[in-house]
Design a protein around this motif. Structure first.
Motif, PDB file in Angstrom:
ATOM      1  N   LYS A 103       0.837  -1.198   0.000  1.00 27.12           N
ATOM      2  CA  LYS A 103       0.000   0.000   0.000  1.00 27.12           C
ATOM      3  C   LYS A 103       0.874   1.253   0.000  1.00 27.12           C
ATOM      4  O   LYS A 103       1.879   1.324   0.710  1.00 27.12           O
ATOM      5  CB  LYS A 103      -0.893  -0.004   1.241  1.00 27.12           C
ATOM      6  N   SER A 104       0.499   2.223  -0.808  1.00 30.19           N
ATOM      7  CA  SER A 104       1.240   3.479  -0.863  1.00 30.19           C
ATOM      8  C   SER A 104       1.345   4.080   0.537  1.00 30.19           C
ATOM      9  O   SER A 104       0.366   4.128   1.278  1.00 30.19           O
ATOM     10  CB  SER A 104       0.538   4.461  -1.805  1.00 30.19           C
ATOM     11  N   GLY A 105       2.533   4.514   0.897  1.00 30.79           N
ATOM     12  CA  GLY A 105       2.775   5.071   2.224  1.00 30.79           C
ATOM     13  C   GLY A 105       3.418   4.103   3.177  1.00 30.79           C
ATOM     14  O   GLY A 105       3.895   4.489   4.254  1.00 30.79           O
ATOM     15  N   THR A 106       3.454   2.823   2.810  1.00 29.39           N
ATOM     16  CA  THR A 106       4.115   1.816   3.639  1.00 29.39           C
ATOM     17  C   THR A 106       5.616   2.069   3.655  1.00 29.39           C
ATOM     18  O   THR A 106       6.220   2.337   2.627  1.00 29.39           O
ATOM     19  CB  THR A 106       3.834   0.399   3.096  1.00 29.39           C
ATOM     20  N   LYS A 107       6.212   1.972   4.829  1.00 31.78           N
ATOM     21  CA  LYS A 107       7.654   2.156   4.969  1.00 31.78           C
ATOM     22  C   LYS A 107       8.355   0.808   5.117  1.00 31.78           C
ATOM     23  O   LYS A 107       7.747  -0.180   5.519  1.00 31.78           O
ATOM     24  CB  LYS A 107       7.958   3.055   6.168  1.00 31.78           C
TER      25      LYS A 107
ATOM     26  N   PRO B 253       5.680  -0.079  -4.243  1.00 31.66           N
ATOM     27  CA  PRO B 253       6.265   0.897  -5.162  1.00 31.66           C
ATOM     28  C   PRO B 253       7.640   1.362  -4.695  1.00 31.66           C
ATOM     29  O   PRO B 253       8.034   1.089  -3.556  1.00 31.66           O
ATOM     30  CB  PRO B 253       5.252   2.047  -5.108  1.00 31.66           C
ATOM     31  N   GLU B 254       8.331   2.104  -5.552  1.00 24.37           N
ATOM     32  CA  GLU B 254       9.697   2.518  -5.245  1.00 24.37           C
ATOM     33  C   GLU B 254       9.772   3.392  -3.998  1.00 24.37           C
ATOM     34  O   GLU B 254      10.737   3.307  -3.225  1.00 24.37           O
ATOM     35  CB  GLU B 254      10.294   3.261  -6.435  1.00 24.37           C
ATOM     36  N   LYS B 255       8.748   4.232  -3.763  1.00 28.50           N
ATOM     37  CA  LYS B 255       8.783   5.098  -2.589  1.00 28.50           C
ATOM     38  C   LYS B 255       8.743   4.302  -1.287  1.00 28.50           C
ATOM     39  O   LYS B 255       9.202   4.781  -0.250  1.00 28.50           O
ATOM     40  CB  LYS B 255       7.618   6.094  -2.639  1.00 28.50           C
ATOM     41  N   SER B 256       8.198   3.107  -1.350  1.00 27.04           N
ATOM     42  CA  SER B 256       8.188   2.254  -0.161  1.00 27.04           C
ATOM     43  C   SER B 256       9.485   1.472   0.000  1.00 27.04           C
ATOM     44  O   SER B 256       9.804   1.033   1.110  1.00 27.04           O
ATOM     45  CB  SER B 256       7.004   1.282  -0.216  1.00 27.04           C
TER      46      SER B 256
ATOM     47  N   THR C 164       5.407   2.362  10.755  1.00 26.94           N
ATOM     48  CA  THR C 164       5.522   1.593   9.513  1.00 26.94           C
ATOM     49  C   THR C 164       4.749   2.213   8.354  1.00 26.94           C
ATOM     50  O   THR C 164       4.861   1.757   7.222  1.00 26.94           O
ATOM     51  CB  THR C 164       5.008   0.162   9.719  1.00 26.94           C
ATOM     52  N   GLY C 165       3.952   3.225   8.654  1.00 22.04           N
ATOM     53  CA  GLY C 165       3.132   3.832   7.615  1.00 22.04           C
ATOM     54  C   GLY C 165       1.802   3.153   7.399  1.00 22.04           C
ATOM     55  O   GLY C 165       1.011   3.563   6.535  1.00 22.04           O
ATOM     56  N   ARG C 166       1.524   2.108   8.173  1.00 21.68           N
ATOM     57  CA  ARG C 166       0.258   1.378   8.018  1.00 21.68           C
ATOM     58  C   ARG C 166      -0.424   1.228   9.368  1.00 21.68           C
ATOM     59  O   ARG C 166       0.204   0.875  10.362  1.00 21.68           O
ATOM     60  CB  ARG C 166       0.513  -0.031   7.435  1.00 21.68           C
ATOM     61  N   PRO C 167      -1.722   1.463   9.427  1.00 21.34           N
ATOM     62  CA  PRO C 167      -2.471   1.217  10.664  1.00 21.34           C
ATOM     63  C   PRO C 167      -2.690  -0.277  10.854  1.00 21.34           C
ATOM     64  O   PRO C 167      -2.382  -1.087   9.980  1.00 21.34           O
ATOM     65  CB  PRO C 167      -3.795   1.941  10.409  1.00 21.34           C
ATOM     66  N   GLY C 168      -3.242  -0.630  12.006  1.00 17.87           N
ATOM     67  CA  GLY C 168      -3.650  -2.014  12.226  1.00 17.87           C
ATOM     68  C   GLY C 168      -2.629  -2.899  12.894  1.00 17.87           C
ATOM     69  O   GLY C 168      -2.692  -4.127  12.780  1.00 17.87           O
TER      70      GLY C 168
END
Length: 494
Positions: free
Chosen positions: A136-140, A163-166, A322-326
């Motif tokens: 997911k976009s925003g995931t680190k 993606p590359e940003k992750s 981590t950039g992700r909830p949950g």
């Protein structure tokens, strides 16, 4: 006459299967580039480190070298018990470090496995559940977390992530390690022993020990010998990397991790939640910190790796976003937890349970077939929600290994072969195994009244984990658009 070559298809970094590739040419070019880049990288690093002042480089932070195989069953390594495969360099690493006997990935497919390893998040939560998928976009990822701690984080070899940003790795083909005197984390993601495999070299197909979950015939033995040949070449790569660390005087300050990814493409390994699919080899060498020749049977998972690396690099894994909830605690943290105390010999136990989540999403053939599992130190519970379907995968449609045709042939005349093949394609809804007494998980105890209470307990644990991860089972499986691909509906060879 035994054929000299078995053809196959190779995954590229984008997750596509292009035209057939010549393994020998590909390997020769890969190996030449690997050695050259590795020499340039480590030489530059050593030169920079030798000229830097003590204030320019944080000498308290160890370098990290993570070597990742591709489709290698954990038991096909000498130190893990193989009597056939020659792996002297991996075996040496085990003698000089800690060998884990209960390490697991949650998904036995390349892309989801790598992305959980790099993020510390399970596949449903990071949304890279399907093969050839992206988080997911925003995931680190480890690139962000170790970068924040002053590390150069570099990837050489297979990618299959996005993606590359992750995953903003510096790539080795772009001059590899930067010239700044920082500690490094170098991930060497080999493309072997993923098929296609090379011609047999150094192995006699007729003398190999065949595991009981495979049909023992000439075609399978030839393929096995080719696969073992590829493993030996992987072992050569490991030897080269270890030798270069020694030449550059970086051994004492480098944590070396070797892991095997998921099981091999032989039927019953990859694409399953059996131990021969999810269980991995995992070895850690860290001079002065990890006792040589030590072993651990602690349950660890791929999602535990990044939290461990963060802690050994001086960070606090409990404070990472981590950039992700949950997360299990309701926040944005890791699904895994650091096992640094295991490495240092301060504790012996880690997780009580490890989990498996498989989908045929992105696998291009066979249609929906979700699998979920939970395992403790001894017992494994597997749920096949769409068990009434016949399982199928890519190798049963485009049979470049030439194995499936031979299995279909033999199953028609040999009841034992038919039983082995049927176990692969037609599974019950529930499976339960005693992995101590039945390591290849061939004796399903799901209907044994002696295990009713244990099965109920593990079923409840699996359901709770799925709920925490946002995994709705069949609904999650069917909602993915990956099934609209061109391979859906292709007929299996039969």
């Amino acid at each position: 006459m035994i054929p000299r070559r078995i053809c196959g298809l190779a995954e590229n970094d984008s997750g596509n299967y292009p035209k057939r590739m010549n393994y020998q040419n590909r390997f020769s070019k890969l190996r030449h580039g690997l050695l050259l880049l590795s020499f340039i990288s480590l030489t530059a690093l050593a030169q920079d480190a030798s000229t830097a002042s003590a204030t320019e480089r944080d000498t308290d932070k160890p370098n990290i070298l993570l070597i990742l195989a591709d489709d290698l069953s954990w038991f096909d390594i000498g130190c893990y018990g193989s009597k056939d495969v020659k792996t002297p360099n991996i075996d040496r690493l085990a003698k000089e470090g800690m060998q884990f006997s209960n390490a697991f990935t949650a998904t036995a497919m390349c892309s989801p496995t790598r992305q959980q390893l790099y993020t510390g998040l399970f596949p449903v939560r990071n949304e890279a559940m399907a093969n050839h998928s992206k988080v997911k976009s925003g995931t680190k990822s480890m690139v962000h977390h170790l970068g924040d701690l002053g590390y150069q984080v570099v990837l050489r070899g297979k990618s299959h992530i996005g993606p590359e940003k992750s995953f903003p790795f510096k790539r080795a083909k772009q001059l590899s390690l930067p010239t700044l005197p920082k500690p490094f984390c170098l991930v060497v993601a080999s493309g072997i022993p993923h098929n296609p495999w090379p011609e047999v070299d150094g192995y006699d197909p007729a003398s190999l020990t065949m595991p009981p979950y495979l049909i023992d015939n000439e075609e399978t033995r030839i393929a096995m010998a080719q696969y073992f040949t590829a493993i030996s070449r992987l072992d050569d790569q490991v030897g080269t990397l270890l030798g270069e660390l020694e030449e550059m005087n970086q051994i004492d300050n480098t944590v070396v991790i070797f892991t095997s990814e998921q099981g091999s493409a032989f039927f019953g390994g990859k694409w399953t939640c059996y131990d021969r699919g999810l269980k991995t080899a995992f070895i850690v060498r860290w001079p002065g910190k990890v006792a040589p020749g030590s072993q651990s049977d602690a349950l660890i998972q791929y999602v535990d790796v990044v939290p461990t690396l963060v802690e050994l690099a001086g960070g606090d894994p409990n404070g990472v976003d981590t950039g992700r909830p949950g997360a299990p605690d309701g926040g944005h943290g890791f699904d895994g937890k650091s096992f640094l105390s295991i490495l240092k010999g301060e504790q012996e136990e880690h997780n009580d349970y490890v989990y498996g989540v498989h989908t045929m999403q992105g696998a291009w053939v066979g249609g929906p077939y979700p699998i979920r599992s939970v395992r403790d130190q001894r017992y494994k519970y597997i749920w096949n929600p769409l068990h009434e379907r016949r399982f199928a995968n890519f190798l049963m449609v485009v049979d470049k290994l030439n194995c499936w045709r031979s299995w279909v042939r033999d199953a028609k005349v040999d009841p034992k072969a038919g039983e082995i093949m049927n176990r692969w394609v037609q599974r019950p809804e529930f499976e339960f195994y005693d992995t101590k007494e039945d390591p290849f998980e061939l004796n399903n105890l799901a209907d044994d009244p002696a295990y009713t209470e244990k099965i109920a307990q593990m079923k409840e644990l699996l359901a709770a984990w799925m709920e925490q991860q946002g995994d709705k089972g069949t609904e999650t499986e069917l909602s993915n658009p990956a099934y609209k691909g061109k391979w859906v509906g292709r007929e299996v060879i039969q």
